[in-house]
Each structure stands twice: as structure tokens, then as C-alpha cells.
Motif scaffolding. Structure first.
Motif, mmCIF file in Angstrom:
data_model
loop_
_atom_site.group_PDB
_atom_site.id
_atom_site.type_symbol
_atom_site.label_atom_id
_atom_site.label_comp_id
_atom_site.label_asym_id
_atom_site.label_seq_id
_atom_site.Cartn_x
_atom_site.Cartn_y
_atom_site.Cartn_z
ATOM 1 N N LYS A 1 0.818 -1.218 0.000
ATOM 2 C CA LYS A 1 0.000 0.000 0.000
ATOM 3 C C LYS A 1 0.852 1.267 0.000
ATOM 4 O O LYS A 1 0.441 2.316 0.505
ATOM 5 N N THR A 2 2.048 1.176 -0.578
ATOM 6 C CA THR A 2 2.918 2.342 -0.679
ATOM 7 C C THR A 2 2.756 3.067 -2.004
ATOM 8 O O THR A 2 3.278 4.165 -2.174
ATOM 9 N N SER A 3 2.049 2.438 -2.946
ATOM 10 C CA SER A 3 1.757 3.061 -4.236
ATOM 11 C C SER A 3 0.251 3.031 -4.446
ATOM 12 O O SER A 3 -0.409 2.039 -4.126
ATOM 13 N N ASP A 4 -0.295 4.129 -4.978
ATOM 14 C CA ASP A 4 -1.740 4.176 -5.181
ATOM 15 C C ASP A 4 -2.104 5.261 -6.183
ATOM 16 O O ASP A 4 -1.297 6.134 -6.518
ATOM 17 N N ILE A 5 -3.343 5.184 -6.645
ATOM 18 C CA ILE A 5 -3.970 6.245 -7.429
ATOM 19 C C ILE A 5 -5.167 6.731 -6.644
ATOM 20 O O ILE A 5 -5.979 5.923 -6.179
ATOM 21 N N ARG A 6 -5.310 8.031 -6.467
ATOM 22 C CA ARG A 6 -6.403 8.606 -5.693
ATOM 23 C C ARG A 6 -7.079 9.702 -6.501
ATOM 24 O O ARG A 6 -6.426 10.390 -7.297
ATOM 25 N N ALA A 7 -8.381 9.871 -6.283
ATOM 26 C CA ALA A 7 -9.120 10.847 -7.077
ATOM 27 C C ALA A 7 -10.372 11.297 -6.322
ATOM 28 O O ALA A 7 -10.870 10.596 -5.426
ATOM 29 N N LEU A 8 -10.882 12.463 -6.725
ATOM 30 C CA LEU A 8 -12.103 13.022 -6.147
ATOM 31 C C LEU A 8 -12.769 13.901 -7.203
ATOM 32 O O LEU A 8 -12.100 14.727 -7.840
ATOM 33 N N VAL A 9 -14.076 13.719 -7.383
ATOM 34 C CA VAL A 9 -14.866 14.536 -8.305
ATOM 35 C C VAL A 9 -16.049 15.101 -7.525
ATOM 36 O O VAL A 9 -16.749 14.357 -6.825
ATOM 37 N N THR A 10 -16.298 16.420 -7.658
ATOM 38 C CA THR A 10 -17.348 17.088 -6.888
ATOM 39 C C THR A 10 -18.153 18.015 -7.784
ATOM 40 O O THR A 10 -17.578 18.756 -8.601
ATOM 41 N N TYR A 11 -19.455 17.963 -7.604
ATOM 42 C CA TYR A 11 -20.339 18.923 -8.289
ATOM 43 C C TYR A 11 -21.150 19.647 -7.227
ATOM 44 O O TYR A 11 -21.739 19.022 -6.332
ATOM 45 N N GLY A 12 -21.199 20.989 -7.333
ATOM 46 C CA GLY A 12 -21.909 21.768 -6.335
ATOM 47 C C GLY A 12 -22.811 22.826 -6.939
ATOM 48 O O GLY A 12 -22.489 23.424 -7.976
ATOM 49 N N HIS A 13 -23.937 23.073 -6.279
ATOM 50 C CA HIS A 13 -24.872 24.135 -6.638
ATOM 51 C C HIS A 13 -24.994 25.037 -5.421
ATOM 52 O O HIS A 13 -25.471 24.611 -4.376
ATOM 53 N N ASN A 14 -24.514 26.269 -5.539
ATOM 54 C CA ASN A 14 -24.469 27.200 -4.407
ATOM 55 C C ASN A 14 -23.720 26.583 -3.221
ATOM 56 O O ASN A 14 -24.149 26.655 -2.072
ATOM 57 N N ALA A 15 -22.587 25.989 -3.507
ATOM 58 C CA ALA A 15 -21.772 25.329 -2.482
ATOM 59 C C ALA A 15 -20.308 25.733 -2.600
ATOM 60 O O ALA A 15 -19.403 24.953 -2.291
ATOM 61 N N GLY A 16 -20.058 26.970 -3.048
ATOM 62 C CA GLY A 16 -18.706 27.398 -3.364
ATOM 63 C C GLY A 16 -17.722 27.329 -2.220
ATOM 64 O O GLY A 16 -16.541 27.032 -2.438
ATOM 65 N N ARG A 17 -18.151 27.581 -1.000
ATOM 66 C CA ARG A 17 -17.174 27.620 0.092
ATOM 67 C C ARG A 17 -16.625 26.249 0.444
ATOM 68 O O ARG A 17 -15.573 26.135 1.076
ATOM 69 N N TYR A 18 -17.312 25.191 0.022
ATOM 70 C CA TYR A 18 -16.832 23.837 0.281
ATOM 71 C C TYR A 18 -15.829 23.366 -0.759
ATOM 72 O O TYR A 18 -15.129 22.371 -0.547
ATOM 73 N N ILE A 19 -15.754 24.014 -1.900
ATOM 74 C CA ILE A 19 -14.968 23.516 -3.028
ATOM 75 C C ILE A 19 -13.865 24.509 -3.385
ATOM 76 O O ILE A 19 -14.133 25.678 -3.667
ATOM 77 N N GLY A 20 -12.614 24.041 -3.360
ATOM 78 C CA GLY A 20 -11.503 24.894 -3.784
ATOM 79 C C GLY A 20 -11.260 26.089 -2.896
ATOM 80 O O GLY A 20 -10.837 27.141 -3.384
ATOM 81 N N LEU A 21 -11.515 25.951 -1.588
ATOM 82 C CA LEU A 21 -11.314 27.049 -0.637
ATOM 83 C C LEU A 21 -12.049 28.318 -1.079
ATOM 84 O O LEU A 21 -11.505 29.410 -1.079
ATOM 85 N N ASN A 22 -13.313 28.131 -1.482
ATOM 86 C CA ASN A 22 -14.185 29.240 -1.887
ATOM 87 C C ASN A 22 -13.649 29.956 -3.120
ATOM 88 O O ASN A 22 -13.672 31.184 -3.231
ATOM 89 N N PHE A 23 -13.160 29.184 -4.103
ATOM 90 C CA PHE A 23 -12.706 29.763 -5.364
ATOM 91 C C PHE A 23 -13.847 30.535 -6.039
ATOM 92 O O PHE A 23 -13.640 31.582 -6.661
ATOM 93 N N ALA A 24 -15.067 30.016 -5.914
ATOM 94 C CA ALA A 24 -16.255 30.692 -6.448
ATOM 95 C C ALA A 24 -17.184 31.044 -5.296
ATOM 96 O O ALA A 24 -17.197 30.364 -4.267
#
Length: 493
Positions: free
Chosen positions: A362-385
Motif C-alpha cells: 500500500k505504498t503506491s496508489d492512485i487517488r481521485a475526487l470529483v465534486t459537483y456543487g450548486h451554491n456550495a462554493g465555500r466547500y470547493i476549492g477554498l471558496n474559489f467561487a
């Protein structure tokens, strides 16, 4: 004579026991014959000198005294013989016990040595454990379209919304800091058959207020990161939002790494966690509400403090043998009250991520995350939007949608060397009712790509060097890039 007997007895050794016992037995036999010899002598004396009563009496007294001494010596010999036999038996028993106990002692010693070393220390009935790391970060940054203010977050770590956009001129800056260093305390107390747990975590990176001058002290204020208590399935306090999957965060010299593409929030909450299978856990949270909105024509975010309903979060965490999986959801209210006018809108988001192990260690891995938000800007990208855009002319909140993703690969080249590759992206869509004059200066898109190499020469020490390129674009088309080379040295404890 008694002294000599004592010396011989003290000097006994196991090999001489039989010989000494024979001597003692012979002497004991002679001692038993002494009274009879004494009687014969007394009778003989009386026959040889019958006319002298006084002489006989004196002689008898002398013989009786000698007899008493002989009897005393005989008793001493008996005691010595008994003691000698007892000492011999005891020596044999001790030798046998010592030989029999050697293996048992060795087993007990091995068990003690294999027992884990206790961690932490006790304060009353509470066990306290301390951990954390000391981290130095040195960066060389080039901004294509301007300069980021000194001593600001955009200089300390990658924050895409701080990349200058426009028409230059470019700038190159260097920064060195240890303010990302952090520590935490883990607490555990047994209460009525249950374990009450707690954690307090702090660092020096995001502290508000006056900071020390780089010209003199480089002093930085301590800031709270997390502080919570756990009792059975309940968590109370400040922690990562339940909506966030921290397993997707890449190994990086940066503070976050690919900030635009990840969910990243710490806040006060109440969370209920329960297993729903052998490898699955369901987390349900009621969390602190806060809206970060913007006003049409002014992209600066406003923290309103007008929220009335908490944010509701849920996450299903699965741990199959091949990795990790996470599915999360968020429902919230965005509310603004200004100039006697109140407006609100519903916000929601969904997020899915996971980690796939590439080797058994478990020293090598692939990790990923996909997020879709509607009026949820502060949760995504440190409030980029912004969470939403307030339009004064109508008194309404215009909606904002975001889609974000981050992917990273961690490849172990050896037990002490590993390489990380990562990419991150976010795109923002604003309501059609908003015109270019309303949102021209708002963030539209950001992306970044990075690669690094980490080397761990000794346990708990990590040395890493990383290159990152990031880009930010506004709705009106203005953009700017960042190129950064960064070195980090970290000692974890």
C-alpha cells in the motif's frame, strides 16, 4: 575445637558433602561412648583409692563436669550434622529450581521485550499522546501577470484565486517559512466501560492578526485547526467537514496540493458515525452554516453571518481490500440580509472519490475526487467561487454551479524514494441572468499540475522537491499563471 568445627562446616561444598558426613558420623559415634568411658574411669578410680572419700568426690565432680562438656559437644555435633544435611538438600533443591527456571525466565524476558512500548503519559485517568511535525518550506515562484503581496497566503502555498491576472509585468519571489509546522494532542479516558476521546490540533499557517516581521523575528501566531471530543458514535467539536474525503489529498510539499479541485473545510459540527457493514461506515453531520457570497459587479467575497439553518452532510466510507471509496452529499441554505432586504437560496453538492492500491504494501496508489456543487462554493476549492451572487436591483441571489476534480498517483520507487504526480481542475458556471458587467471580474476556471520526488533518509524524516504550474482565468477572459519550485523538509513525531 568449636571454632575449628565451625570453619569446617562453613567451608563445605557440594563435592565434599559425603566425606564430611562420614567424619561427622564417626565423631558422633565416639561421642555416644563417652558417658560409658567416663563411668568406667570413675569406678576404677574408686577401687584404686577407696580410703579417700574427698578425693573420690573431687574426682567425681571433675569427671561429671567433663561429662557435661562432652554431652554439650555431642549435642553441638548433632546440630551440625543436621544443619549440614539440610544445607546439602537445600543446595540440591536450589540448583534444580535454578535449572528449571532458566527457560521460564527466558520466556518471561522475551515476552517483556516484545511488549509494545507504552505511548503518551497519564493525567489522572486520561491518557495523553502528542504528535505532529516540524516543516520547513522554501519556494521560488514566478507570477506571469503581477506580484502577490508579501506575507500573504498566496505566497505561503498554492491558492489559485490569488494568482494575478491581466497584462503583467511578471514577478519572481522567494519565500522560506516554518509556519506550516503543527502539533496535536490525542486524549482518551475510560468512562463507565466506554472510551471518551478527544483531539486538539494547531499550527501557525492560517492564523489571523499581526504576524512577525521576516526582517527580524519571523514569529507567527498559533491557530486552531481541530478540536473535538468523541463518545461512542458521536463527535462534537471542530473537525474536517463530513462532506470531505481527506484520503484524496496528495502527498505534496504544498499546504494543500491542487486546491482548486478538492473539498477543503474545517468547521464546528455534530457528527454521528455508525458501521453499516463489515467494511462500510455511514457518517451524518449537522455543521456550522456560513455563506460566502459576492455582490454583482464586486467579486470580493462577503462572509455574511446571516445563516439560520445548519448545513447537513452525509458520507458513506467503504474500505474494500483493494483501496478506499467515498460517497458524500451536502444540503444547505445560503442566506443574505443587507439593507433590510433578505434573500436565500438552496445549496447542495455531491462528491465521489477513492483510492486504489497498486501494491500489497500500500505504498503506491492512485487517488481521485470529483465534486459537483450548486451554491456550495465555500466547500470547493477554498471558496474559489462564491456561494451565490446577490443582485441589489432585484434583491435575489443568483445561483453558482461548480464542477471540480483532483487526481494523483503515488509511486514508490524504493522503500525510501517515491514520486507523486497530480492534476487539479475547477470550472464555474454563473446564472444566465447575470451579465458580463455583473460577473466579468469573477473566477471562471483554474487548473494546476505538479510533480515531486520525496526521499526519506531515516524514519520520520521526509525531504521533497516539487514543481507546480497553475493557471487562473476570469469570466472576462483575463488570466495568469504561476510557476513554482518548492523544497520541503519535514520531521514527524
Amino acid at each position: 575445637m568449636p571454632c575449628e568445627r565451625d570453619i569446617r562446616h562453613d567451608a563445605l561444598v557440594p563435592d565434599q558433602v559425603g566425606e564430611n558426613q562420614a567424619d561427622e558420623a564417626e565423631r558422633f559415634t565416639m561421642a555416644r561412648q563417652l558417658p560409658r568411658i567416663a563411668g568406667v574411669l570413675l569406678t576404677t578410680t574408686a577401687l584404686l583409692a577407696p580410703g579417700s572419700a574427698l578425693a573420690q568426690t573431687a574426682r567425681e565432680s571433675e569427671l561429671e563436669a567433663r561429662l557435661e562438656r562432652l554431652e554439650s559437644e555431642m549435642q553441638a555435633l548433632r546440630a551440625d550434622l543436621a544443619a549440614s544435611r539440610a544445607a546439602q538438600n537445600e543446595a540440591v533443591v536450589v540448583a534444580q529450581a535454578a535449572q528449571a527456571g532458566t527457560e521460564e525466565t527466558a520466556k518471561k524476558l522475551a515476552a517483556l521485550e516484545s511488549r509494545p512500548v507504552p505511548e503518551g503519559f497519564r493525567v489522572g485517568s486520561t491518557t495523553v499522546k502528542m504528535g505532529g511535525f516540524i516543516k520547513l518550506v522554501a519556494s521560488h515562484s514566478t507570477f506571469s501577470e503581477g506580484e502577490v503581496a508579501n506575507n500573504s497566503l498566496g505566497r505561503d502555498f498554492y491558492l489559485p484565486q490569488t494568482i494575478p491576472v491581466g497584462a503583467g509585468p511578471s514577478s519572481t519571489v522567494q519565500d522560506v517559512s516554518a509556519k506550516q509546522s503543527r502539533f496535536w494532542l490525542n486524549l482518551a479516558t475510560d468512562v463507565a466501560g466506554h472510551t471518551l476521546k478527544g483531539l486538539v490540533e494547531a499550527d501557525f499557517q492560517t492564523s489571523p492578526g499581526t504576524q512577525g516581521s521576516q526582517r527580524t523575528t519571523n514569529g507567527y501566531n498559533l491557530t486552531l485547526r481541530r478540536a473535538f471530543l468523541q463518545f461512542d458514535k458521536l463527535t462534537f467539536g471542530q473537525d474536517w467537514t463530513t462532506f470531505q474525503y481527506t484520503g484524496a489529498l496528495p502527498e505534496t510539499t504544498d499546504f494543500v496540493g491542487g486546491a482548486e479541485g478538492t473539498v477543503f473545510v474545517r468547521q464546528p459540527l455534530i457528527r454521528y458515525s455508525a458501521p453499516v457493514g463489515k467494511t462500510a461506515t455511514l457518517h451524518l453531520g449537522v455543521e456550522n452554516p456560513e455563506s460566502g457570497t459576492a455582490v454583482a459587479g464586486a467579486p470580493a467575497l462577503v462572509e455574511n453571518g446571516d445563516d439560520r439553518i445548519p448545513d447537513f452532510t452525509a458520507r458513506l466510507a467503504l474500505a474494500p481490500s483493494f483501496g478506499e471509496l467515498s460517497l458524500a452529499g451536502l444540503v444547505r441554505q445560503v442566506r443574505v440580509e443587507t439593507g433590510g432586504v433578505a434573500a436565500d437560496a438552496t445549496g447542495w453538492a455531491v462528491s465521489g472519490g477513492g483510492k486504489l492500491f497498486l501494491n500489497d504494501a500500500k505504498t503506491s496508489d492512485i487517488r481521485a475526487l470529483v465534486t459537483y456543487g450548486h451554491n456550495a462554493g465555500r466547500y470547493i476549492g477554498l471558496n474559489f467561487a462564491p456561494d451565490a451572487v446577490f443582485v441589489p436591483a432585484t434583491g435575489d441571489l443568483a445561483s453558482v454551479d461548480e464542477i471540480a476534480a483532483i487526481v494523483a498517483a503515488r509511486i514508490a520507487l524504493s522503500p525510501v524514494v517515491r514520486v507523486n504526480l497530480m492534476g487539479s481542475y475547477q470550472k464555474v458556471d454563473y446564472a444566465n441572468s447575470l451579465t458580463l458587467s455583473d460577473i466579468g471580474g469573477f473566477n471562471k476556471e483554474a487548473w494546476s499540475a505538479a510533480t515531486n520526488v520525496f526521499y526519506s533518509p531515516v524514519k520520520n524524516v521526509d525531504l521533497g522537491i516539487e514543481y507546480r504550474r497553475g493557471n487562473r482565468e476570469l469570466v472576462n477572459g483575463a488570466d495568469g499563471t504561476l510557476d513554482r519550485v518548492e523544497f520541503a523538509a519535514k520531521y514527524s513525531f
